[in-house]
Design a protein around this motif. Structure first.
Motif, PDB file in Angstrom:
ATOM      1  N   HIS A  69      -0.399  19.231 -23.927  1.00  0.00           N
ATOM      2  CA  HIS A  69      -0.950  20.283 -23.064  1.00  0.00           C
ATOM      3  C   HIS A  69      -1.335  19.630 -21.738  1.00  0.00           C
ATOM      4  O   HIS A  69      -2.197  18.747 -21.731  1.00  0.00           O
ATOM      5  N   PRO A  70      -0.697  19.986 -20.615  1.00  0.00           N
ATOM      6  CA  PRO A  70       0.336  21.003 -20.490  1.00  0.00           C
ATOM      7  C   PRO A  70       1.706  20.461 -20.903  1.00  0.00           C
ATOM      8  O   PRO A  70       1.974  19.266 -20.798  1.00  0.00           O
ATOM      9  N   GLN A  71       2.542  21.367 -21.307  1.00  0.00           N
ATOM     10  CA  GLN A  71       3.880  20.993 -21.767  1.00  0.00           C
ATOM     11  C   GLN A  71       4.719  20.413 -20.640  1.00  0.00           C
ATOM     12  O   GLN A  71       5.668  19.666 -20.885  1.00  0.00           O
ATOM     13  N   SER A  72       4.353  20.723 -19.417  1.00  0.00           N
ATOM     14  CA  SER A  72       5.119  20.240 -18.263  1.00  0.00           C
ATOM     15  C   SER A  72       5.104  18.717 -18.139  1.00  0.00           C
ATOM     16  O   SER A  72       5.927  18.142 -17.429  1.00  0.00           O
TER      17      SER A  72
ATOM     18  N   TYR B 231      -4.099  12.233 -17.319  1.00  0.00           N
ATOM     19  CA  TYR B 231      -2.657  12.019 -17.407  1.00  0.00           C
ATOM     20  C   TYR B 231      -2.224  10.647 -16.908  1.00  0.00           C
ATOM     21  O   TYR B 231      -1.140  10.173 -17.233  1.00  0.00           O
TER      22      TYR B 231
ATOM     23  N   TYR C 135      -4.332  16.743 -24.982  1.00  0.00           N
ATOM     24  CA  TYR C 135      -4.682  17.491 -23.771  1.00  0.00           C
ATOM     25  C   TYR C 135      -4.869  16.504 -22.625  1.00  0.00           C
ATOM     26  O   TYR C 135      -5.705  15.601 -22.691  1.00  0.00           O
TER      27      TYR C 135
ATOM     28  N   HIS D 118      -5.836  16.121 -18.760  1.00  0.00           N
ATOM     29  CA  HIS D 118      -6.422  16.725 -17.560  1.00  0.00           C
ATOM     30  C   HIS D 118      -6.059  15.898 -16.337  1.00  0.00           C
ATOM     31  O   HIS D 118      -5.506  14.804 -16.442  1.00  0.00           O
TER      32      HIS D 118
ATOM     33  N   ASN E  59      -8.094  22.551 -14.852  1.00  0.00           N
ATOM     34  CA  ASN E  59      -6.822  23.131 -15.258  1.00  0.00           C
ATOM     35  C   ASN E  59      -5.940  22.027 -15.831  1.00  0.00           C
ATOM     36  O   ASN E  59      -5.922  20.919 -15.304  1.00  0.00           O
ATOM     37  N   PRO E  60      -5.203  22.295 -16.895  1.00  0.00           N
ATOM     38  CA  PRO E  60      -4.410  21.241 -17.546  1.00  0.00           C
ATOM     39  C   PRO E  60      -3.490  20.518 -16.580  1.00  0.00           C
ATOM     40  O   PRO E  60      -2.698  21.137 -15.872  1.00  0.00           O
TER      41      PRO E  60
ATOM     42  N   ASP F  95      -6.279  27.347 -26.012  1.00  0.00           N
ATOM     43  CA  ASP F  95      -5.147  26.820 -25.236  1.00  0.00           C
ATOM     44  C   ASP F  95      -5.601  25.763 -24.232  1.00  0.00           C
ATOM     45  O   ASP F  95      -4.849  25.411 -23.330  1.00  0.00           O
ATOM     46  N   TYR F  96      -6.845  25.298 -24.353  1.00  0.00           N
ATOM     47  CA  TYR F  96      -7.406  24.264 -23.480  1.00  0.00           C
ATOM     48  C   TYR F  96      -7.442  24.700 -22.011  1.00  0.00           C
ATOM     49  O   TYR F  96      -7.348  23.866 -21.104  1.00  0.00           O
ATOM     50  N   GLN F  97      -7.611  25.992 -21.796  1.00  0.00           N
ATOM     51  CA  GLN F  97      -7.709  26.516 -20.432  1.00  0.00           C
ATOM     52  C   GLN F  97      -9.188  26.619 -20.049  1.00  0.00           C
ATOM     53  O   GLN F  97      -9.767  27.697 -19.957  1.00  0.00           O
TER      54      GLN F  97
END
Length: 913
Positions: free
Chosen positions: A408-411, A509, A550, A552, A594-595, A663-665
């Motif tokens: 998360h995020p899948q991107s 990340y 997740y 961030h 936001n992720p 959804d970790y939002q």
């Protein structure tokens, strides 16, 4: 625990309605006065310590271990806030929740700090001590200074289980490190080899990529002529920014298709200073024939690209710079010079030979520097220990591709796959004393000069007469075991059985490769070798260390720049805790999380979060002063439109918050809670509640509103608790009389509207009433009517489908019913959901016409002056051609605002006639 607290609260509910519990609250919200005691109370009561033998479903997270040397920075604070939000919610949902804390021994960082301290206090270097003596010094330092970050974690409210705190050098984790090292070694996945590594001449050790910081450096690009000085004889010209490395040149590379040098490929040129080296001219596709002269000098032992080329062409790889950054082993007069000194001396010696073709100054290029010691990194060929990562990297990639672990995020999946699908073998040895010493032992040297090598496991003794390898393991090696070593692996423990695999890893990340990928590698390796300890994976695949990942973003300043000491734009989270409170710090971070997206941050956001906490405090205190409490909700048929509306809105918000958090939002969840709490509950429903709770007694409607107000506040406080634990604890206990919101049940539909179908009619009426009141207030203000002045007004409430809302509208818009002497002097049309309604008002006597005219004329003159000035600027072609676009746009905005003001004020003056 949750069920018991729930029963206690419910038993107290009936006693709370209509009582005044506001006295349980302080006069105002001062977070610094209560946060510390609240936190220590939670710890003492064991709220954060789960029972591994409980029947509750487990939910576990391991804290990304901060360096034992460190202090919390804003990146940590973001990380901890998000993890704590997750774990507090899951605790309220009834899970056996474990947030396991700990610290990393931080090999290089810690040893560097201790060496600096010893140099300052004792005037000694590491080498002045025996190894064990120095390590004792580091342990002493750790005990004295290593608790800073734990105290800061308490200050921001981390609900970690301190009883399970771990350290990457404690006995259990040391056992885990030795075990997995031996497992890898026995399978041939750990080996020793001469490879090019990042080398720190000051620290005298290899360092990882993450410990290298790249900086733009102003240097020189020097062109050197190799070979004959006669243009008719074989020669080549190459350019370099590191003249000193030419002492290790063994070849010159050109592109295979470069016709200029085709006849030279395969020939050799003499080295300008070394008779023992010949410069072989080779052809390689790596060379860019369009750049410079199209020829590149090759120093395999001191450049990553040259090393790769040297490997392809089987070139010699002489090391010409030693571990301290001095020229060595060249047999030239330059031996013993530092890199910087040699750069000058060699350049001048080449000039004397007539080999300097040209010099270009300045030449700015990116140079890697040691993050810890600050000097330029030296790419250096060195004998090191490596892990063959191919199998583990594939298993790590498969785990994500097959959905065993979800990003998360899948991107960010492509970035993850890019690393694990093309991962180089990992250099795991460091030339330090502080850390996990490599469990390799060497026997005495034999007649052939070789030494026997033995890997010793945790339950084994080394053979007599053997010596242990002096190096220690890369810090990332032990932290890669963190999700399962902290739970007891390789022993079968209740914690390992209950809490592994962990549910989610939360981190930034930027360490996806350096830490996350390595945990996945070691987790899947250990999972495939010890499934009896770590559990079976899916469809025969090895068990993964965490089910969700997740990621961030990074915290940046308000201009989007990375926070750094050089820019002076860093923010100490402890300053915000002191100035605004821990809740404000946490809410600011969570509201912007936001992720995978970086978070720009400034003190204005923290001040806004503090104001939000104060708003929540004041609203709850007001509600308690007006008899709000938590009790069984009345039948919906007995509730007013406003009561049904707020309960339905509370349910909509609750459901959305649940979906967002699942959804970790975090940003969306907290933004929704902010606006619902501030705009709808505090600024709107509380105003309505004032009209429905009589001042001279409590009617049935008033009692219902007290219950609804209390219930909605209860739900809001519980929804906000994961992000704002302190203020919600104080307010919830005062509102409900419960033991602690920490162990209160997470809100469900039963707490809001009981699953009833949304009352669309009530929602429409309340939204229309809101719009009507807002427009009437705005109109009154425009007309110059004082807020306290009651004004008669006429409105057909039935035609507007506002049945039952007349008292609400009149109270909040401060209008009265028209009397016999009603003389309308103004009117307003408002477009509502069902119809456009007209309200006529009698403002006679409510407005001082002459005073209002003078005020408006003054405002009109000011607006006309602004319109004139902006018009002149925008009509000046010289100004428009030179001014930046953003400046011109701002002036256009000012002009438009001034034009609208002129129109508005002119219209108002016309109305006064």
């Amino acid at each position: 625990m949750q069920g018991r607290i729930g029963q206690v609260t419910e038993q107290n509910n009936e006693q709370l309605v209509g009582t005044n519990r506001a006295d349980a609250l302080p006069k105002s919200w001062e977070p610094q006065a209560v946060e510390k005691d609240l936190y220590e109370g939670w710890v003492e009561k064991g709220y954060f310590t789960p029972d591994a033998n409980s029947e509750a479903e487990p939910y576990s997270i391991v804290l990304p271990p901060p360096n034992v040397t460190g202090q919390l920075h804003m990146g940590h604070a973001l990380d901890h806030t998000l993890i704590d939000s997750i774990i507090r919610r899951k605790r309220m949902q009834g899970y056996a929740t474990l947030w396991l804390p700990g610290a990393d021994h931080a090999g290089i960082a810690t040893q560097t700090k201790v060496e600096a301290k010893l140099k300052e206090t004792e005037g000694k270097k590491r080498w002045d001590y025996e190894r064990e003596e120095f390590i004792d010094k580091v342990w002493e330092w750790k005990e004295q200074y290593g608790g800073t970050i734990q105290n800061q974690m308490r200050a921001i409210g981390d609900s970690v289980d301190w009883s399970r705190e771990r350290f990457t050098l404690d006995d259990g984790l040391s056992r885990a490190v030795q075990t997995i090292f031996k497992n890898l070694y026995d399978e041939g996945m750990i080996y020793q080899a001469n490879r090019l590594v990042n080398w720190s001449p000051v620290l005298e050790t290899a360092v990882s990529d993450i410990e290298v910081v790249y900086k733009d450096v102003e240097g020189e690009l020097v062109s050197i002529r190799y070979g004959s000085l006669n243009d008719d004889e074989p020669h080549l010209i190459v350019a370099t920014t590191r003249v000193e490395t030419m002492l290790g040149d063994v070849a010159i590379a050109v592109h295979p298709d470069d016709e200029r040098y085709a006849d030279l490929v395969g020939k050799e040129l003499p080295h300008p200073f070394r008779d023992d080296l010949k410069l072989k001219i080779i052809a390689d596709d790596y060379v860019d024939m369009e750049f410079g002269t199209g020829a590149v000098k090759i120093t395999p032992a001191h450049d990553p690209n040259d090393y790769a080329m040297g490997t392809r062409h089987n070139l010699e790889m002489p090391t010409v710079i030693d571990t301290t950054g001095h020229i060595a082993n060249t047999g030239t007069r330059f031996d013993g010079l530092t890199r910087e000194e040699a750069r000058v001396e060699i350049r001048e010696a080449l000039r004397e030979q007539g080999r300097i073709v040209k010099e270009i100054r300045p030449y700015v290029h990116s140079v890697g520097h040691s993050e810890r010691s600050g000097e330029p990194i030296e790419p250096r060929l060195s004998l090191q220990w490596f892990v063959d990562v191919a199998k583990m990297a594939k298993a790590s990639g498969d785990a994500v591709r097959e959905g065993d672990t979800t990003l998360h995020p899948q991107s960010l999946e492509p970035r993850y796959f890019e690393w694990v699908d093309d991962m180089h073998d990992w250099c795991i040895s460091r030339q330090l004393w502080w850390g996990h010493r490599i469990p390799i032992w060497y026997g005495p040297e034999g007649e052939d000069g070789q030494r026997d090598i033995v890997c010793v496991g945790p339950d084994e003794e080394p053979p007599a007469g053997y010596e242990q390898d002096p190096d220690v393991l890369d810090t990332w090696f032990s932290s890669a075991l963190w999700p399962f070593s902290t739970l007891g692996w390789p022993e079968k423990t209740p914690d390992l059985e209950k809490f592994y695999p962990t549910n989610v890893l939360v981190t930034a990340y930027d360490i996806l490769f350096f830490w996350v990928a390595r945990m996945m590698m070691f987790g899947t390796f250990a999972g495939s070798h010890t499934p009896e300890l770590l559990g079976e994976g899916t469809d025969g695949r090895p068990q993964v260390p965490f089910k969700d990942l997740y990621l961030h973003g990074l915290v940046r300043d308000e201009q989007g720049r990375k926070m750094s000491k050089s820019l002076g734009n860093g923010i100490d989270p402890m300053d915000w805790v002191r100035d605004y409170g821990a809740d404000a710090l946490r809410f600011t971070l969570a509201r912007g999380a936001n992720p995978g997206v970086d978070l720009p941050l400034g003190s204005d956001a923290a001040a806004a979060a503090r104001n939000f906490a104060t708003k929540l405090f004041n609203a709850t205190k007001f509600a308690l002063m007006n008899g709000a409490g938590v009790s069984t909700l009345p039948n919906r048929a007995e509730l007013s439109d406003a009561d049904r509306w707020i309960l339905d809105r509370a349910e909509e918000v609750r459901a959305k918050v649940d979906a967002y958090l699942d959804d970790y939002q975090f940003a969306k969840a907290n933004e929704l809670l902010y606006h619902f709490t501030w705009d709808e509950l505090c600024d709107w429903y509380l105003e309505i509640a004032k009209t429905q709770i009589p001042r001279d007694g409590v009617s049935e409607q008033g009692r219902n509103t007290q219950i609804v107000l209390g219930r909605v506040l209860d739900v809001v406080l519980r929804l906000l608790h994961p992000t704002m634990p302190f203020v919600t604890e104080v307010l919830w206990k005062a509102l409900t009389g419960g033991e602690s919101i920490v162990v209160a049940p997470w809100p469900t539909v039963a707490d809001t509207n009981g699953g009833a179908t949304k009352d669309e009619v009530a929602a429409c009426r309340i939204e229309d009433a809101d719009k009507l009141i807002t427009e009437l207030r705005r109109f009154r203000s425009d007309q110059g009517v004082k807020p306290s002045q009651k004004v008669p007004g006429r409105l057909d409430f039935a035609a507007a489908d506002l049945t039952g809302q007349e008292e609400l509208v009149r109270n909040l818009a401060n209008t009265t019913a028209p009397g016999e002497d009603f003389d309308p002097s103004a009117s307003i049309e408002v477009r509502l959901s069902q119809a456009t309604v007209e309200v006529t008002l009698d403002t006679h006597g409510a407005v001082d016409v002459e005073a209002e005219r003078k005020r408006l004329e003054k405002d009109l003159a000011k607006a006309n002056k602004e319109l004139e000035q902006t018009g002149k600027k925008l009509g000046n072609e010289n100004f428009l051609s030179k001014a930046p676009e953003e400046v011109v746009n701002k002036i256009k905005e000012r002009q438009q605002i001034a034009r609208e003001e002129v129109e508005r004020i002119t219209s108002r003056l016309e109305g006064l006639k």
